[in-house]
Design an enzyme around this catalytic site. Structure first.
Site, PDB file in Angstrom:
ATOM      1  N   CYS A 120       4.669   9.129   0.126  1.00 22.44           N
ATOM      2  CA  CYS A 120       3.255   9.473   0.180  1.00 22.44           C
ATOM      3  C   CYS A 120       3.007  10.445  -0.952  1.00 22.44           C
ATOM      4  CB  CYS A 120       2.893  10.105   1.527  1.00 22.44           C
ATOM      5  SG  CYS A 120       1.195  10.711   1.545  1.00 22.44           S
ATOM      6  N   ARG A 130       0.836  -1.193   0.000  1.00 25.04           N
ATOM      7  CA  ARG A 130       0.000   0.000   0.000  1.00 25.04           C
ATOM      8  C   ARG A 130       0.883   1.260   0.000  1.00 25.04           C
ATOM      9  NH1 ARG A 130      -0.425   4.505   2.761  1.00 25.04           N
ATOM     10  NH2 ARG A 130      -0.018   3.384   4.692  1.00 25.04           N
ATOM     11  N   ASP A 131       1.616   1.471   1.091  1.00 24.22           N
ATOM     12  CA  ASP A 131       2.393   2.710   1.199  1.00 24.22           C
ATOM     13  C   ASP A 131       3.495   2.728   0.147  1.00 24.22           C
ATOM     14  OD1 ASP A 131       3.044   5.149   2.227  1.00 24.22           O
ATOM     15  OD2 ASP A 131       3.434   4.460   4.258  1.00 24.22           O
TER      16      ASP A 131
HETATM   17  P1  HMG Z   1     -13.190  13.891  -1.958  1.00 23.00           P
HETATM   18  O1  HMG Z   1     -13.015  14.318  -3.366  1.00 23.00           O
HETATM   19  O2  HMG Z   1     -13.161  14.936  -0.896  1.00 23.00           O
HETATM   20  O3  HMG Z   1     -14.489  12.992  -1.771  1.00 23.00           O
HETATM   21  O4  HMG Z   1     -12.078  12.811  -1.640  1.00 23.00           O
HETATM   22  P2  HMG Z   1     -15.996  13.228  -2.080  1.00 23.00           P
HETATM   23  O5  HMG Z   1     -16.734  12.522  -0.994  1.00 23.00           O
HETATM   24  O6  HMG Z   1     -16.282  14.672  -2.328  1.00 23.00           O
HETATM   25  O7  HMG Z   1     -16.215  12.421  -3.464  1.00 23.00           O
HETATM   26  C1  HMG Z   1     -15.646  12.852  -4.688  1.00 23.00           C
HETATM   27  C2  HMG Z   1     -15.567  11.680  -5.636  1.00 23.00           C
HETATM   28  O8  HMG Z   1     -14.717  10.662  -5.112  1.00 23.00           O
HETATM   29  C3  HMG Z   1     -16.923  11.016  -5.884  1.00 23.00           C
HETATM   30  O9  HMG Z   1     -16.878  10.473  -7.194  1.00 23.00           O
HETATM   31  C4  HMG Z   1     -16.905   9.874  -4.898  1.00 23.00           C
HETATM   32  O10 HMG Z   1     -17.756   8.810  -5.280  1.00 23.00           O
HETATM   33  C5  HMG Z   1     -15.452   9.446  -4.966  1.00 23.00           C
HETATM   34  P3  HMG Z   1     -17.479  11.245  -8.475  1.00 23.00           P
HETATM   35  O11 HMG Z   1     -18.900  11.504  -8.102  1.00 23.00           O
HETATM   36  O12 HMG Z   1     -16.660  12.526  -8.605  1.00 23.00           O
HETATM   37  O13 HMG Z   1     -17.258  10.297  -9.591  1.00 23.00           O
HETATM   38  N1  HMG Z   1     -15.012   8.777  -3.721  1.00 23.00           N
HETATM   39  C6  HMG Z   1     -14.442   7.559  -3.695  1.00 23.00           C
HETATM   40  N2  HMG Z   1     -14.139   6.669  -4.656  1.00 23.00           N
HETATM   41  C7  HMG Z   1     -13.587   5.512  -4.265  1.00 23.00           C
HETATM   42  N3  HMG Z   1     -13.311   5.216  -2.977  1.00 23.00           N
HETATM   43  C8  HMG Z   1     -13.608   6.079  -1.991  1.00 23.00           C
HETATM   44  C9  HMG Z   1     -14.198   7.309  -2.337  1.00 23.00           C
HETATM   45  N4  HMG Z   1     -14.596   8.372  -1.617  1.00 23.00           N
HETATM   46  C10 HMG Z   1     -15.096   9.262  -2.478  1.00 23.00           C
HETATM   47  N5  HMG Z   1     -13.314   5.757  -0.730  1.00 23.00           N
HETATM   48  C11 HMG Z   1     -10.992  11.013  -0.474  1.00 23.00           C
HETATM   49  C12 HMG Z   1     -11.931  12.221  -0.355  1.00 23.00           C
HETATM   50  C13 HMG Z   1     -10.511  10.646   0.897  1.00 23.00           C
HETATM   51  C14 HMG Z   1     -11.746   9.885  -1.111  1.00 23.00           C
HETATM   52  C15 HMG Z   1      -9.813  11.433  -1.389  1.00 23.00           C
HETATM   53  O14 HMG Z   1      -9.235  12.575  -0.844  1.00 23.00           O
HETATM   54  C16 HMG Z   1      -8.772  10.370  -1.544  1.00 23.00           C
HETATM   55  O15 HMG Z   1      -9.003   9.303  -2.070  1.00 23.00           O
HETATM   56  N6  HMG Z   1      -7.537  10.664  -1.076  1.00 23.00           N
HETATM   57  C17 HMG Z   1      -6.439   9.724  -1.213  1.00 23.00           C
HETATM   58  C18 HMG Z   1      -5.605   9.829  -0.007  1.00 23.00           C
HETATM   59  C19 HMG Z   1      -4.532   8.765  -0.003  1.00 23.00           C
HETATM   60  O16 HMG Z   1      -4.755   7.646  -0.407  1.00 23.00           O
HETATM   61  N7  HMG Z   1      -3.326   9.151   0.517  1.00 23.00           N
HETATM   62  C20 HMG Z   1      -2.283   8.199   0.669  1.00 23.00           C
HETATM   63  C21 HMG Z   1      -2.544   7.285   1.827  1.00 23.00           C
HETATM   64  S1  HMG Z   1      -2.262   8.021   3.420  1.00 23.00           S
HETATM   65  C22 HMG Z   1      -0.572   7.841   3.678  1.00 23.00           C
HETATM   66  O17 HMG Z   1       0.136   7.407   2.800  1.00 23.00           O
HETATM   67  C23 HMG Z   1      -0.039   8.162   5.034  1.00 23.00           C
HETATM   68  C24 HMG Z   1       0.232   6.907   5.886  1.00 23.00           C
HETATM   69  O18 HMG Z   1       1.110   6.030   5.219  1.00 23.00           O
HETATM   70  C25 HMG Z   1       0.844   7.315   7.238  1.00 23.00           C
HETATM   71  C26 HMG Z   1       2.049   8.258   7.072  1.00 23.00           C
HETATM   72  O19 HMG Z   1       3.061   7.854   6.496  1.00 23.00           O
HETATM   73  O20 HMG Z   1       1.886   9.395   7.470  1.00 23.00           O
HETATM   74  C27 HMG Z   1      -1.060   6.154   6.188  1.00 23.00           C
HETATM   75 MG    MG Z   2       3.309   6.215   5.256  1.00 19.12          MG
END
Ligand code: HMG
Ligand code: MG
Length: 308
Positions: free
Chosen positions: A242, A15-16
């Protein structure tokens, strides 16, 4: 000072690691990597992420990955997936996940960039996810990003991390993973942060998730072990970063962590040689060398033996 006798490793490369690759890795390669990690004795693998495929296309095959894993479920092995909201949770549930993770941040700016909402809004989104997951008998993990520093805001106060940790714990997260997203921490800042968080959430429920951008992750893990932390996230071959943290490099390499823990006599159940082999496999697929110094040493020793 007594170090823990055993440590749980959460393997996050699928994932990450892969979420940050320019090219999407085929599902079959993901499954082959997971099989190799499982053969090496890894018992918790974060295999997927039910986020928007528009935001992170590399995780677009998460349902397929989880369905394939459910069919070939191995005893004693847990597969987890990120689910930031109810839409993600429903998809994770349908794909047969038994554990999901919500992911928040201790920095407002990072929360906005990463999940498009404030910290308070994110907690409101996570609450129904946690409730639904618990209702279905699933476990929920909580992540906090930017626990010592933020790429947009700079230093992050330990109290801000403790506040989010407490909220995640109160909504039912059984484990809170503390993410040094930009790898800016040093043993001093990481220790202060853990001390603050462990006043509100027991140490047994805290995990270290350290990126190795400045080469400090192993030192930070050692400092965390000294405080009694016994759960660490790592990524084979040091894959990762990230997408919403510019310049952040991969997670601490699993091979480096296992080498450290083996040297300290701390049990993990993971075979280092087989783990390095899993890392070699994915690096071959990605046409690159492992970022792990330990993996490089093991692989060069092996090629010297073959040549001799
Ligand atoms: P948004 O645009 O604010 O969501 O995204 P929304 O509710 O307004 O929906 C917009 C569109 O997204 C809609 O589709 C929804 O259906 C769709 P449209 O009508 O435009 O076709 N949607 C989704 N589709 C699939 N799966 C979902 C989903 N939710 C809404 N779950 C959201 C909000 C969180 C979804 C967006 O910002 C996003 O996907 N962000 C990705 C963040 C991410 O993956 N970051 C990397 C992981 S975190 C990380 O790496 C840190 C970690 O490792 C710890 C560290 O190291 O710090 C964990
Ligand atoms: Mg991370």
């Amino acid at each position: 000072m007594t170090l823990p006798r055993s440590v749980k490793i959460v393997e996050v490369s699928l994932r990450d690691g892969l979420q940050n690759e320019k090219q999407s890795v085929p599902t079959a390669v993901k499954l082959a990597l997971i099989a190799r990690l499982a053969d090496a004795g890894v018992s918790v693998i974060e295999a997927a992420s039910f986020v928007s495929p528009k935001w992170v296309p590399q995780m677009g095959d998460s349902a397929e990955v989880m369905r394939a894993l459910r069919k070939a479920q191995r005893p004693g092995l847990t597969y987890t997936a990120l689910a930031p909201n109810m839409k993600g949770f429903e998809a994770a549930l349908a794909a047969g996940c038994t554990e999901v993770a919500v992911f928040g941040a201790a920095s407002e700016a990072f929360s906005q960039k990463n999940i498009n909402c404030s910290i308070a809004e994110s907690l409101e989104r996570f609450r129904p996810v946690a409730e639904a997951a618990l209702k279905h008998g699933m476990r929920v993990r909580g992540y906090i990003s930017c626990v010592v520093g933020c790429p947009y805001q700079g230093a992050v106060e330990p109290a801000a991390v403790a506040q989010v940790a407490q909220a995640l714990s109160e909504m039912g997260c059984y484990e809170i993973s503390l993410g040094d997203t930009i790898g800016a921490g040093t043993p001093k800042s990481v220790r202060s942060m853990i001390e603050a968080v462990s006043r509100v959430v027991p140490m047994t429920q805290l995990a270290g998730h350290y990126h190795d951008t400045y080469g400090m992750a192993i030192a930070n893990i050692y400092a965390s072990l000294e405080l009694g932390m016994a759960i660490f996230d790592s990524s084979v071959a040091g894959l990762g970063g990230c997408p919403y943290s510019p310049g952040a490099s991969g997670n601490v390499a699993s091979e480096d962590v296992i080498y450290l823990l083996n040297g300290l006599g701390i049990a993990t159940g993971i075979d280092l040689e087989k783990l390095a082999e899993a890392g070699r496999y994915i690096c071959e697929q990605l046409h690159r060398e492992p970022a792990s110094r330990v993996a490089q040493a093991l692989l060069s020793r092996r090629s010297r033996v073959v040549c001799a």
